[in-house]
Design a protein around this motif. Structure first.
Motif, short mmCIF file in Angstrom:
data_model
loop_
_atom_site.label_atom_id
_atom_site.label_comp_id
_atom_site.label_asym_id
_atom_site.label_seq_id
_atom_site.Cartn_x
_atom_site.Cartn_y
_atom_site.Cartn_z
N GLY A 55 -3.26 -7.30 -17.91
CA GLY A 55 -1.55 -6.39 -18.36
C GLY A 55 -0.64 -6.91 -16.39
N PHE A 56 -1.59 -6.59 -15.45
CA PHE A 56 -0.92 -7.67 -13.90
C PHE A 56 -0.47 -8.61 -13.94
CE2 PHE A 56 -0.76 -8.15 -9.64
CZ PHE A 56 0.64 -7.32 -9.20
N ALA A 57 -1.99 -9.72 -14.35
CA ALA A 57 -2.17 -11.13 -14.33
C ALA A 57 -0.88 -11.66 -15.66
CB ALA A 57 -3.68 -11.58 -14.64
N ALA A 58 -0.81 -10.95 -16.73
CA ALA A 58 0.46 -12.00 -17.57
C ALA A 58 1.33 -11.75 -17.07
CB ALA A 58 0.40 -11.32 -19.01
N TYR A 59 1.44 -10.03 -15.72
CA TYR A 59 3.45 -9.94 -15.19
C TYR A 59 3.80 -11.34 -14.28
CZ TYR A 59 6.21 -7.62 -11.89
OH TYR A 59 7.28 -7.37 -11.51
N VAL A 60 2.53 -11.42 -13.72
CA VAL A 60 2.63 -12.34 -12.44
C VAL A 60 2.75 -13.47 -12.77
CG1 VAL A 60 1.30 -13.41 -10.62
CG2 VAL A 60 1.23 -10.53 -10.92
N ALA A 61 2.39 -14.02 -14.16
CA ALA A 61 2.51 -15.48 -14.80
C ALA A 61 3.97 -15.33 -15.32
CB ALA A 61 1.98 -15.13 -16.08
N SER A 62 4.50 -14.01 -15.30
CA SER A 62 5.89 -13.50 -15.78
C SER A 62 6.70 -14.72 -15.30
CB SER A 62 6.68 -12.47 -16.94
OG SER A 62 6.62 -11.45 -16.00
N LEU A 63 6.49 -13.67 -13.91
CA LEU A 63 7.40 -13.80 -13.11
C LEU A 63 7.26 -15.34 -12.54
CD1 LEU A 63 7.03 -10.84 -10.62
CD2 LEU A 63 8.20 -10.87 -11.78
N LEU A 64 6.38 -15.75 -12.46
CA LEU A 64 5.51 -17.22 -12.26
C LEU A 64 6.28 -18.38 -12.96
CD1 LEU A 64 2.67 -17.19 -10.35
CD2 LEU A 64 4.19 -17.42 -9.26
N ALA A 65 6.50 -17.81 -14.31
CA ALA A 65 7.56 -19.14 -14.84
C ALA A 65 9.11 -19.01 -15.15
CB ALA A 65 6.76 -18.65 -16.46
N ASP A 66 9.28 -17.58 -14.34
CA ASP A 66 10.92 -17.06 -14.70
C ASP A 66 11.18 -18.05 -13.70
OD1 ASP A 66 13.20 -16.01 -16.08
OD2 ASP A 66 13.46 -14.72 -13.67
N ARG A 67 10.69 -18.77 -12.79
CA ARG A 67 11.29 -19.67 -11.76
C ARG A 67 11.58 -20.99 -12.38
NH1 ARG A 67 7.43 -20.04 -7.39
NH2 ARG A 67 7.41 -17.77 -7.76
N LEU A 68 11.49 -21.60 -14.10
CA LEU A 68 11.04 -22.42 -14.63
C LEU A 68 12.48 -22.67 -15.02
CD1 LEU A 68 7.49 -23.21 -15.48
CD2 LEU A 68 8.45 -24.32 -13.39
N GLU A 69 13.17 -23.70 -15.39
CA GLU A 69 14.31 -24.10 -16.05
C GLU A 69 14.34 -23.80 -17.50
OE1 GLU A 69 18.39 -23.74 -16.29
OE2 GLU A 69 17.76 -24.13 -14.80
N GLU A 70 12.68 -24.34 -18.62
CA GLU A 70 12.49 -24.26 -19.72
C GLU A 70 12.10 -23.04 -19.90
OE1 GLU A 70 8.90 -26.03 -17.38
OE2 GLU A 70 11.61 -25.99 -17.37
N THR A 71 11.80 -21.50 -19.60
CA THR A 71 11.59 -21.04 -20.05
C THR A 71 12.20 -20.14 -20.46
OG1 THR A 71 9.48 -20.82 -18.19
CG2 THR A 71 10.62 -18.12 -18.77
#
Length: 182
Positions: A55-71
Motif C-alpha cells: 500500500g505504501f509503495a502504491a502511495y509513493v508511485a501515485s505521488l511520483l506519477a502526479d508530477r506528469l502532465e498526462e496523469t
C-alpha cells in the motif's frame, strides 16, 4: 558518516518513519474533514492502505506519477512535484510544487506548500526545504513562486521571508508572498 537532510523523491525507504510522522500530524488534529491541506487529504485518502509495504509503495508511485502532465487527476488539479525532506531513513517533512496556478490556487494553496512533522520543528528544516525547492520550481518554469501561510502562522511567515518572499497582501486569512526562484 553524517547524513545531511535533503529533499528527495518520495521513497519506500522511509516507510516506518513516515507512518510515525503521520501519527504525529494526526495527534495535532490533522486529517479531519475540515483539513484541506495535502497532509489532511492524504490522511483521509491513504491512511488505511499505506500501513502495508504494498500500500505504501502504491502511495509513493501515485505521488511520483502526479508530477506528469498526462496523469489523470480531479478537475481543477494540476501536476505537482512532491518531495520529501529526509535524513537517512527518517522522514522529516514534505513539500509540493504545483506546476501552475489555477484561480483557486491563486486564492488558497499557491505554487509551494510544505509541512514539517511536529517532532522535527524549530530546527530550520522548513527554511532549508523551501530554499532547496526554489531552483526546482525554476526548472519547472516558475519565475516567482506564490507561497502562502495563515495570518497567524508566524513560523511559516519567517520561513517565506527568509527565502526572499515579498508580501503581496492578505486574502481569506492567508498572507500571499511572491518568492523569486532564481
Amino acid at each position: 558518516m553524517n547524513v545531511v537532510p535533503a529533499l528527495v523523491d518520495p521513497t519506500t525507504s522511509v516507510h516506518a518513519s513516515f507512518l510515525a510522522a503521520m501519527e504525529e500530524f494526526r495527534a495535532e488534529g490533522r486529517g479531519g474533514p475540515g483539513d484541506y491541506t495535502m497532509i489532511g487529504h492524504d490522511l483521509r485518502t491513504y491512511a488505511t492502505t499505506w500501513q502495508t509495504p504494498e500500500g505504501f509503495a502504491a502511495y509513493v508511485a501515485s505521488l511520483l506519477a502526479d508530477r506528469l502532465e498526462e496523469t489523470p487527476r480531479p478537475r481543477g488539479f494540476v501536476p505537482a512535484t512532491t518531495l520529501w525532506y529526509v535524513e537517512g531513513t527518517t522522514y522529516l517533512g514534505r513539500l509540493a510544487i504545483r506546476h501552475r496556478l489555477t484561480p483557486a490556487l491563486r486564492e488558497r494553496g499557491g505554487h509551494i506548500g510544505y509541512d514539517v512533522r511536529p517532532s522535527a520543528r524549530r530546527r530550520g528544516y522548513a527554511t532549508a526545504m523551501l530554499r532547496e525547492a526554489l531552483p526546482i520550481a525554476r526548472q519547472l518554469g516558475i519565475d516567482r513562486a506564490l507561497v502562502m501561510c495563515d495570518v497567524d502562522n508566524e513560523a511559516s511567515r519567517k520561513v517565506i521571508v527568509a527565502n526572499g518572499g515579498v508580501l503581496e497582501g492578505e486574502r481569506g486569512g492567508n498572507l500571499h508572498f511572491w518568492v523569486p526562484t532564481g
